[in-house]
Write a protein that holds these residues in place. Structure first.
Motif, short mmCIF file in Angstrom:
data_model
loop_
_atom_site.label_atom_id
_atom_site.label_comp_id
_atom_site.label_asym_id
_atom_site.label_seq_id
_atom_site.Cartn_x
_atom_site.Cartn_y
_atom_site.Cartn_z
N GLU A 141 28.77 -3.18 36.21
CA GLU A 141 29.06 -3.86 37.48
C GLU A 141 30.51 -3.64 37.90
O GLU A 141 30.81 -3.42 39.08
N THR A 142 31.42 -3.68 36.92
CA THR A 142 32.84 -3.48 37.24
C THR A 142 33.09 -2.06 37.71
O THR A 142 33.84 -1.83 38.67
N ASP A 144 44.51 -1.27 34.38
CA ASP A 144 43.48 -2.20 34.83
C ASP A 144 42.22 -1.43 35.23
O ASP A 144 42.18 -0.19 35.16
N ALA A 145 41.18 -2.14 35.62
CA ALA A 145 39.88 -1.52 35.88
C ALA A 145 39.96 -0.46 36.98
O ALA A 145 39.36 0.62 36.86
N ARG A 146 40.68 -0.76 38.05
CA ARG A 146 40.80 0.20 39.15
C ARG A 146 41.48 1.48 38.68
O ARG A 146 41.06 2.59 39.01
N LEU A 161 34.35 -0.87 30.21
CA LEU A 161 34.09 -1.81 31.29
C LEU A 161 32.60 -2.08 31.39
O LEU A 161 31.80 -1.41 30.73
N THR A 162 32.21 -3.03 32.20
CA THR A 162 30.80 -3.25 32.47
C THR A 162 30.36 -2.31 33.60
O THR A 162 31.19 -1.81 34.38
N ALA A 200 30.95 3.32 32.16
CA ALA A 200 31.30 2.01 31.59
C ALA A 200 31.60 2.14 30.10
O ALA A 200 32.58 1.56 29.60
N ARG A 211 31.80 -1.75 41.21
CA ARG A 211 32.66 -2.48 42.13
C ARG A 211 33.96 -1.71 42.43
O ARG A 211 34.42 -1.66 43.58
N GLN A 212 34.54 -1.10 41.40
CA GLN A 212 35.79 -0.37 41.60
C GLN A 212 35.57 0.92 42.39
O GLN A 212 36.42 1.31 43.18
#
Length: 240
Positions: A204-205, A157-159, A201-202, A196, A208-209
């Motif tokens: 922003e993501t 996942d993103a994290r 990912l974006t 990114a 955020r992470q």
């Protein structure tokens, strides 16, 4: 048969002052081989964002990364860029015995290179089995990292992706703490945009992470680039 150790007094002055003299391919070269390479090699310095190699261009030389980080990328038909890898000191840039450069190479940070003509290095490889094995080991390491990254992009996942990238950089160019070997410090060589692209990912993501990891105490970030990992084992666990 093992290679004779090059005495310091026999090594060319430019090589004695090199950051990676005792690492990478140069560590297995004799003083005579280092002298042969030094006669035709040239040292170059590059600013962050500077193009180093253009995809599909003719391969005329190789380059040993002596300091800094470079990013490898491919450009899709629609013009979008995909970052496909990072290389650090003392990695060798260029596909050995290739005819064309298969990727774009750009300085991700301030970078120092030792550029070696294609024919000079290939002749050394042909006559030095220890050097050939050292460069084969690097190629296999690159393959292992590419396979690991396939898992990162396909299953994490993103994290976990952001943690995996921080872990990669920490392992390759981080400085361990003096009193705590689990603490690692480094300057992140990638922008949020590059991260990114690399992670799928974006922007922003990614931001955020990173903020989430900061709030959890997994990382400390100053000025967007200076990163402290208080506990490398904890980051390894979070990276999955």
């Amino acid at each position: 048969m093992s290679q004779p150790i090059a005495l310091s007094s026999e090594v060319p002055a430019t090589c004695r002052a090199c950051n990676v003299r005792h690492a990478g391919m140069c560590a297995v070269l004799t003083a005579a081989e280092l002298a042969t390479m030094a006669r035709s090699a040239r040292r170059t310095q590059h600013a962050p964002g500077e193009p180093l190699v253009v995809e599909d261009s003719k391969l005329t030389s190789y380059a040993n990364v002596t300091d800094g980080v470079v990013k490898l990328s491919r450009v899709l038909r629609n013009g979008r860029q995909q970052v496909v890898g990072l290389q650090f000191a003392p990695d060798l840039l260029g596909r050995l015995f290739g005819r064309e450069n298969l990727v774009n190479v750009e300085a991700a940070s301030e970078v120092d290179l030792c550029r070696i003509p294609k024919d000079v290095l290939e002749q050394l490889v042909a006559t030095n089995p220890v050097l050939k094995q050292r460069l084969l080991d690097q190629s296999l390491q690159d393959l292992d990292e590419a396979r690991d990254w396939m898992v990162t992009l396909g299953r994490k996942d993103a994290r976990q992706r952001v943690a995996s990238l921080l872990l990669l950089v920490a392992r390759r160019c981080g400085a361990p703490g003096i009193d705590d070997p689990d603490r690692v410090v480094f300057d992140l060589p990638l922008t949020r945009s590059d991260m990114a692209d690399f992670l799928g990912l974006t922007i922003e993501t990614v931001s955020r992470q990173i903020s989430r990891l900061r709030h959890e105490g997994v990382v400390q970030v100053a000025n967007h680039r200076h990163v402290v990992i208080p506990s490398l084992p904890r980051l390894e666990t979070l990276a999955g």
